[in-house]
Write a protein that holds these residues in place. Structure first.
Motif, short mmCIF file in Angstrom:
data_model
loop_
_atom_site.label_atom_id
_atom_site.label_comp_id
_atom_site.label_asym_id
_atom_site.label_seq_id
_atom_site.Cartn_x
_atom_site.Cartn_y
_atom_site.Cartn_z
N THR A 160 0.80 -1.23 0.00
CA THR A 160 0.00 0.00 0.00
C THR A 160 0.82 1.27 0.00
O THR A 160 0.29 2.34 -0.31
CB THR A 160 -0.93 0.03 1.22
N ALA A 212 -7.34 -0.36 10.15
CA ALA A 212 -8.47 0.56 10.03
C ALA A 212 -8.28 1.82 10.85
O ALA A 212 -8.77 2.89 10.49
CB ALA A 212 -9.76 -0.16 10.45
N ALA A 216 -6.39 3.61 7.28
CA ALA A 216 -7.58 3.89 6.47
C ALA A 216 -7.79 5.39 6.30
O ALA A 216 -7.79 6.14 7.27
CB ALA A 216 -8.81 3.26 7.12
#
Length: 313
Positions: A160, A212, A216
């Motif tokens: 990512t 998260a 995120a």
């Protein structure tokens, strides 16, 4: 201010899922322990461990020992500290979200593991063990959970937060470490198959929850790609002139009140002047004359007007 407070409240709500994760893992451990036999293993698990123990050898012992070292407490703590410091000191901009994600994943996984092993007291496989028996329960595997939190977390950051063409092979290698550690722990007689599955589940849930919270909605520093109308567009590069053509200088916007510099003679183009169309000729009546008199075409070339004789009344 409202958006920031809403984001903080959302992260706190997601972080509360750690308690749900701990309760879930403890419930699974108690269920497995209740369904296990007198030797602490489920149906078929004891046979797997015994087959692996029956095929031990010097090479396999060394490989399994090396894999276990990759996931023991000193190695996991040392690699985690090294990666966190690298994320904070090496890039031009400190990667605080990535550092918190990696360090938080390892810490939360360890905390859940210790809590579950306190509540669940599952015995280890009844085979000769190649390592010393720790005081913790067999469920879940702490080595496997720590390996997934650390090396799986690194795989998430590679996928990512990097754009290299080698990110997929690198992430694949990192993701192979946790199951390899689990196989080595069963080979060495330290865990049942369900213990390894519990460690994988604990590490996966930890990565989902901490990811998260920390990753995120956060963009990588220096990422200027255009997303959904936001971000910075890359500057346009001027077109390369064709062979034989002269590159034109970029146009600058005109400033109000500033004198416009004269153009060079070569760049001054004289617009073509349109030739006005001739006026329409007046329509003549029958016989070459009109009510206003004879037309220009009916006049003789000498320039005299023709004499018109009217009949007597």
């Amino acid at each position: 201010m409202t958006t920031e407070s809403g984001g903080a409240a959302r992260r706190v709500g997601v972080l509360s899922l750690v308690a749900v994760q701990a309760v879930t893992m403890a419930a699974l451990g108690l269920l497995v322990t209740r369904e296990a036999g007198a030797d602490g293993s489920l149906d078929g698990e004891d046979g797997i461990v015994r087959v692996l123990a029956g095929h031990r050898g010097p090479t396999a012992d060394w490989v399994s020992g090396w894999l276990s070292v990759l996931a023991n407490t000193p190695a996991v703590v040392g690699v985690t500290l090294f990666c966190v410091l690298a994320l904070l000191l090496l890039p031009p901009v400190r990667r605080w979200p990535e550092a918190l994600f990696l360090g938080g994943s390892v810490a939360v996984q360890s905390a859940v593991f210790l809590l579950v092993t306190t509540l669940v007291n599952r015995p280890r496989p009844d085979v000769p063990r190649l390592d010393g028996t720790p005081p913790t329960s067999s469920f879940p595997s702490g080595h496997v959970g720590a390996a997934l939190a650390l090396y799986g977390g690194l795989a998430v950051l590679v996928l990512t937060r990097t754009r290299s063409r080698w990110r997929y092979p690198a992430a694949g290698i990192l993701l192979l470490v946790p199951p390899a550690v689990g196989l080595s722990r069963m080979y060495r007689g330290m865990h049942h198959l369900s213990d390894v599955a519990g460690g994988l589940l604990n590490g996966t849930l930890t990565l989902l929850v901490i990811g998260a919270v920390c990753l995120a909605g956060r963009r990588t520093p220096g990422d200027t790609r255009h997303r959904h109308g936001g971000g910075t567009r890359p500057a346009r590069t001027p077109a390369t002139p064709a062979p034989g053509e002269t590159a034109q200088p970029p146009r600058t916007p005109a400033v109000s009140g500033a004198a416009t510099p004269p153009r060079s003679p070569r760049s001054t183009a004289v617009p073509a002047t349109a030739t006005p169309a001739p006026p329409p000729r007046p329509t003549t009546a029958t016989g070459g004359s009109s009510a206003a008199g004879p037309s220009v075409a009916d006049r003789p070339r000498g320039g005299r007007a023709p004499i018109v004789r009217h009949p007597p009344a």
